[in-house]
Design an enzyme around this catalytic site. Structure first.
Site, PDB file in Angstrom:
ATOM      1  N   ASP A   1       0.818  -1.203   0.000  1.00 26.74           N
ATOM      2  CA  ASP A   1       0.000   0.000   0.000  1.00 26.74           C
ATOM      3  C   ASP A   1       0.860   1.266   0.000  1.00 26.74           C
ATOM      4  OD1 ASP A   1      -2.633   1.443   0.568  1.00 26.74           O
ATOM      5  OD2 ASP A   1      -1.446   2.038   2.321  1.00 26.74           O
TER       6      ASP A   1
ATOM      7  N   GLU B   1       1.312  -0.010  -4.954  1.00 29.66           N
ATOM      8  CA  GLU B   1       0.481   1.168  -5.172  1.00 29.66           C
ATOM      9  C   GLU B   1       1.392   2.376  -5.010  1.00 29.66           C
ATOM     10  OE1 GLU B   1      -3.222   3.780  -3.407  1.00 29.66           O
ATOM     11  OE2 GLU B   1      -1.960   2.602  -2.082  1.00 29.66           O
TER      12      GLU B   1
ATOM     13  N   ASP C   1      -3.737   4.043 -11.334  1.00 25.48           N
ATOM     14  CA  ASP C   1      -4.782   5.011 -11.006  1.00 25.48           C
ATOM     15  C   ASP C   1      -5.174   5.855 -12.206  1.00 25.48           C
ATOM     16  OD1 ASP C   1      -5.022   4.201  -8.398  1.00 25.48           O
ATOM     17  OD2 ASP C   1      -3.829   5.822  -7.554  1.00 25.48           O
TER      18      ASP C   1
ATOM     19  N   PHE D   1      -5.658   5.069 -15.236  1.00 25.42           N
ATOM     20  CA  PHE D   1      -6.721   4.434 -16.021  1.00 25.42           C
ATOM     21  C   PHE D   1      -8.077   4.740 -15.401  1.00 25.42           C
ATOM     22  CE2 PHE D   1      -9.657   0.951 -16.845  1.00 25.42           C
ATOM     23  CZ  PHE D   1      -9.592   0.841 -18.228  1.00 25.42           C
TER      24      PHE D   1
ATOM     25  N   GLY E   1     -14.525   4.218  -1.887  1.00 25.98           N
ATOM     26  CA  GLY E   1     -14.688   4.541  -0.475  1.00 25.98           C
ATOM     27  C   GLY E   1     -14.246   5.927  -0.070  1.00 25.98           C
TER      28      GLY E   1
END
Length: 607
Positions: free
Chosen positions: A267, A302, A326, A328, A401
């Protein structure tokens, strides 16, 4: 087959009986192992001080199942930071686990990266029960759909009953609300028996704000000079870094060895602050590659900055298989919704040109930090990347989210366009990912939720209202309410309704087309040789090229009106139709209906 990862931290059962406990507590003057006996006071065993802040203690009668904590300087009881299980959460005692008690079935070595079709899920909301066991019962449906890899949002233990998992404080202990370590191992084993890989999302850039006791006895875990969005950065390059680096590298090794995970997604690595000569990401990759020789174990990043230096199209020690793309998602989101707030700001101009570049080059922007509010400080183009080193998606936990009301992209677009983003993610040469419920068109939101207490609870509530001041904030979902958790749970019964069945059938057909036409050709895919042309205001013709002269073509209309297309922008006449969406067979070849897409594969013809 039995698996145990040996590490210098935590509790280890000894061959002749008993257990040895090791803790790095360089700020402690005294340390004791406190064994829970069921009485009012624990049984204390003094630990011996070693070099460089290490403490060690052997307890002859400790066994698997023994509950214990560390007592620091005669006053503070803390859990083991390398605990394999904390059944009452991070404020309670740790439990000794015997990893060799679990019997693994042999023979599974994973699947190669190019076969990956990811399915991201949150254990707590994937099923009504919110457990590993309940999630395992749903795995056959995913395998039948065409999924090849399940990706779990973080399961490391965090404070409170529920949360996303990105505020974990005990990185080696599965969150007890989801089940026991054995339950998680059974989940992985069930997946493997169905031919599914299992990936785990891990967080190596910060600890959560509640339940973390490291500041009091091991402050060297945190950088004395570098910060992160969550407070002091993890110390990967200052004095004490050697133990800190080993703590997180061993955590990666622990999950892929002791739990037999097939991949890790790291992450927000842009928030890892490390100015060492060798970045911790390089060391971690090298150690994982060396420890899993003979298995397909994949490493994914990420990275909000789109830094591509660690990407490699084949498994290489020190490098990573792929990175979440991201760009895309963002450019597709803007193209379909027109929304340009926060980090969508960078994609609001020349949106269709940016989508064209995303299809052909992978990432759009590279290397620029973001300003407060989301826009990049400097917008610079990223060079073409191997498309199979990128993960494309229309939905994920962040992009859904982090919205005020957690709407999925499919709920923000015209009804005729609802499934198009998902199909575009599934049928590019990049690696695709679905977000749980997406396969049947779930309409439920995925909201931010965290079971914080006290002042932190009120601060989070107030912060959400400030963050989303641009919307009507009076009825924002309460992030600390169990109702918000429940509202984020897709209802699988909707998959049985006619609309859900239609979505499932379309997704299943798209994945079958990918499996037949795109996946087998992954090794032949070129880099930097792809092209695209704008067709009117809302159309794109895309050509992905292969070494053998074949070409995968996409004819895409993102507009609400049909497009009439000139012959030079159409693919080869004799091409095989790979997949078609909202384009009936009798449609004239030069007419692209509204919100339609067609993929073909054929030999490129040079005119």
């Amino acid at each position: 087959m039995r698996s145990q990862h040996d590490m210098p931290f935590g509790a280890r059962l000894d061959e002749g009986g008993g257990a040895t406990f090791r803790l790095w507590a360089p700020a402690a003057q005294r340390a004791e192992v406190a064994i829970e006996t069921g009485g009012p006071s624990p049984e204390l065993h003094p630990a011996e001080a070693g070099e460089n802040g290490w403490w060690e203690c052997t307890v002859a009668h400790a066994t698997a199942g023994t509950l214990y904590r560390w007592r620091i300087d005669g006053r503070q009881l803390v859990p083991d930071p390398a605990s394999r299980q904390n059944p009452e959460g991070p404020h309670g005692p740790s439990r000794i686990v015997d990893p060799k008690a679990f019997e693994w079935e042999g023979g599974w070595t994973g699947r190669p990266w190019h076969e990956t079709v990811l399915y991201e899920l949150h254990v707590g909301t994937f099923t009504r029960e919110g457990t590993f066991a309940a999630a395992a019962a749903r795995l056959p449906q995913l395998a039948e759909l065409g999924i090849t890899a399940v990706e779990l949002m973080p399961v490391a233990d965090f404070a409170g009953r529920f949360g996303w998992g990105y505020d974990g404080v005990l990185p080696y202990a599965p969150h007890p609300a989801y089940g026991t370590p054995e339950d998680l191992k059974r989940f992985v084993q069930q997946a493997h028996s169905l031919g599914l890989m299992v990936f785990l999302d891990v967080v190596y850039n910060h600890f959560g704000p509640q339940g973390n006791y490291l500041h009091s006895y091991a402050p060297a875990f945190f950088s004395p000079s570098k910060g992160s969005p969550w407070g002091p950065a993890i110390n990967f390059d200052a004095p004490g870094r050697e133990v800190v680096r080993e703590f997180f590298i061993h955590n990666a090794l622990f999950w892929v060895q002791e739990y037999r995970f097939d991949g890790l997604r790291l992450d927000a690595v842009h928030a890892i602050r490390d100015d060492s000569d060798r970045h911790v990401l390089q060391d971690l990759s090298e150690r994982v590659r060396a420890a899993t020789h003979g298995r397909h174990v994949h490493l994914v990043l990420e990275n909000e900055d789109n830094d591509y230096r660690y990407l490699a199209p084949t498994p290489v020690p020190g490098c990573y298989d792929a990175q979440w793309n991201d760009d895309f998602h963002h450019v597709l989101h803007v193209a379909l919704t027109g929304e340009t707030r926060r980090y969508y700001h960078d994609y609001g101009e020349r949106t269709m040109d940016l989508l064209e570049r995303c299809f052909t080059h992978g990432m759009v922007f590279e290397g620029a930090k973001r300003r407060e509010g989301g826009a990049r400080e400097v917008v610079q183009a990223a060079p073409a990347q191997p498309l199979t080193a990128l993960v494309n998606f229309a939905h994920n936990h962040d992009q859904v989210g982090n919205r005020a009301r957690g709407e999925r992209l499919s709920e923000l677009v015209a009804p005729e366009a609802r499934q198009l983003p998902t199909l575009l993610a599934l049928l590019t040469p990049a690696i695709p990912m679905l977000f749980f419920g997406e396969e049947w068109g779930a309409t439920e939101p995925f909201l931010y939720f965290a079971d914080w207490e006290g002042e932190l609870r009120e601060a989070v509530r107030a912060g959400r209202k400030r963050e989303f001041g641009h919307v009507d904030a009076h009825d924002l979902p309460d992030p600390c309410s169990e109702r918000t958790l429940a509202a984020s749970r897709p209802d699988p019964a909707r998959a049985q309704a006619p609309a859900g069945q239609a979505w499932l059938n379309e997704a299943r057909a798209a994945l079958a087309a990918r499996r037949r036409w795109i996946t087998p050709r992954a090794a032949l895919l070129l880099t930097g040789k792809h092209s695209a042309q704008r067709i009117g205001e809302r159309g794109l013709a895309v050509q992905w090229r292969y070494e053998d002269g074949m070409m995968l073509c996409l004819e895409l209309n993102l507009g609400e009106s049909p497009l009439q297309v000139e012959p030079q922008h159409l693919g080869p006449v004799e091409a095989q139709v790979v997949f078609s969406h909202r384009r009936p067979e009798h449609t004239p070849r030069g007419t692209w209906p509204a919100y339609s897409a067609r993929w073909t594969l054929g030999e490129e013809i040079t005119l």
